[in-house]
Design a protein around this motif. Structure first.
Motif, PDB file in Angstrom:
ATOM      1  N   TYR A  95       0.808  -1.230   0.000  1.00 20.09           N
ATOM      2  CA  TYR A  95       0.000   0.000   0.000  1.00 20.09           C
ATOM      3  C   TYR A  95       0.843   1.281   0.000  1.00 20.09           C
ATOM      4  CZ  TYR A  95      -2.859  -3.754   2.027  1.00 20.09           C
ATOM      5  OH  TYR A  95      -3.423  -4.962   2.310  1.00 20.09           O
ATOM      6  N   GLY A 148      -8.106  -4.107   2.290  1.00 23.09           N
ATOM      7  CA  GLY A 148      -8.781  -3.790   1.035  1.00 23.09           C
ATOM      8  C   GLY A 148      -9.066  -2.311   0.886  1.00 23.09           C
ATOM      9  N   GLN A 151      -5.824  -0.524   0.105  1.00 20.03           N
ATOM     10  CA  GLN A 151      -5.426  -0.697  -1.288  1.00 20.03           C
ATOM     11  C   GLN A 151      -6.273   0.182  -2.207  1.00 20.03           C
ATOM     12  OE1 GLN A 151      -3.040  -0.872  -3.029  1.00 20.03           O
ATOM     13  NE2 GLN A 151      -2.535  -3.034  -3.312  1.00 20.03           N
ATOM     14  N   ARG A 152      -7.534   0.388  -1.861  1.00 16.01           N
ATOM     15  CA  ARG A 152      -8.387   1.294  -2.641  1.00 16.01           C
ATOM     16  C   ARG A 152      -7.862   2.733  -2.563  1.00 16.01           C
ATOM     17  NH1 ARG A 152     -13.922  -0.355  -3.865  1.00 16.01           N
ATOM     18  NH2 ARG A 152     -14.093  -2.604  -3.566  1.00 16.01           N
ATOM     19  N   THR A 172      -2.440  -7.177  -5.297  1.00 14.83           N
ATOM     20  CA  THR A 172      -3.420  -7.894  -4.473  1.00 14.83           C
ATOM     21  C   THR A 172      -2.760  -8.937  -3.582  1.00 14.83           C
ATOM     22  OG1 THR A 172      -3.802  -9.513  -6.237  1.00 14.83           O
ATOM     23  CG2 THR A 172      -5.212  -7.562  -6.225  1.00 14.83           C
ATOM     24  N   THR A 179     -11.742  -9.776  -2.035  1.00 13.75           N
ATOM     25  CA  THR A 179     -11.248  -8.400  -2.149  1.00 13.75           C
ATOM     26  C   THR A 179     -10.333  -8.255  -3.360  1.00 13.75           C
ATOM     27  OG1 THR A 179     -11.303  -8.284   0.268  1.00 13.75           O
ATOM     28  CG2 THR A 179     -10.160  -6.514  -0.863  1.00 13.75           C
ATOM     29  N   VAL A 183     -10.790  -5.432  -6.193  1.00 11.71           N
ATOM     30  CA  VAL A 183      -9.697  -4.486  -6.474  1.00 11.71           C
ATOM     31  C   VAL A 183      -9.285  -4.548  -7.948  1.00 11.71           C
ATOM     32  CG1 VAL A 183      -7.222  -4.126  -6.052  1.00 11.71           C
ATOM     33  CG2 VAL A 183      -8.801  -4.264  -4.125  1.00 11.71           C
TER      34      VAL A 183
END
Length: 228
Positions: A95, A148, A151-152, A172, A179, A183
């Motif tokens: 991330y 998740g 990461q968004r 991922t 998720t 993604v």
């Protein structure tokens, strides 16, 4: 359709003590603008090294790399930094969000580096966070969000300045299967809408299935290329 990426005869050799380790050996590749391309290979295959070379994070031992018509291997650090700001977005497995900043502040960073005024960049970033389904989380810091969700935020940050090319390194790898699917669908949707080139590095064959082009990498060489 023009090429977003042109790689010719790339070789990358690392020195480990008195030994030479060949990470990439005479690799040539073209990626079209707007294409979803996946580098697929096991750990140590050379796929992440190739991504780092394309991003200008490392220099090749020999060969040329053109990103949007510009030779990145010839640029100095100052020119590379400016080039990356204008042309490239990054999505990382870990991330890479700044823990002291909110989701909104993390997403705004690329716009801050471009000198966009605070009010404007915050509005653009809020719109981007809404697009990735995180409108309610704009004031949350990374520790207050799930993997998740983080990461968004990372995806929103990569896409917010609408760079022509997005590099995603195992995007991922830290997510569960549900998720992961969400993604991947999200990344592809935004890339297609903005006609951006998306280059994904993964060891996961299920991720590769989302791509227009799969480049199989083994022992520093391109083993084969599949196009859909």
């Amino acid at each position: 359709m023009k090429n977003a990426v042109e790689i010719k005869n790339i070789r990358k050799v690392y020195k480990v003590g008195d030994e030479k380790v060949i990470a990439l050996n005479d690799v040539s590749l073209e990626i079209k603008a707007g294409e979803i391309c996946c580098f697929l290979g096991t750990s140590g295959s050379g796929k992440s090294t190739l991504l780092n070379l394309m991003a200008g994070l490392e220099k090749p031992t020999r060969g040329t790399i053109k990103i949007n018509g510009k030779n990145v291997e010839k640029m100095n650090e100052k020119k590379l930094a400016k080039f990356r700001q204008e042309h490239i977005g990054f999505i990382f497995q870990s991330y890479n969000l700044l823990p002291s900043l909110t989701a909104l502040e993390n997403v705004s960073l690329p716009l801050t580096f471009r000198g966009i005024k605070k009010k404007v960049r915050e509005q653009i970033s809020m719109d981007m966070l809404e697009a990735v389904g995180l409108k309610k989380y704009i004031c949350h810091k990374p520790t207050q969000m799930s993997g998740g969700q983080q990461q968004r935020v990372g995806i929103a940050r990569a896409f917010v300045s609408k760079p022509p090319i997005i590099f995603a390194d195992e995007p991922t790898g830290n997510l569960d299967s549900k998720t992961t699917h969400e993604v991947m669908q999200l990344m592809l949707k935004i890339a297609k809408e903005n006609q951006q080139t998306l280059v994904i590095v993964t060891h996961d064959k299920s991720i590769a299935e989302y791509a227009d082009k799969i480049v199989y990498i083994l022992d520093g060489n391109i083993e084969k290329i599949e196009e859909k």
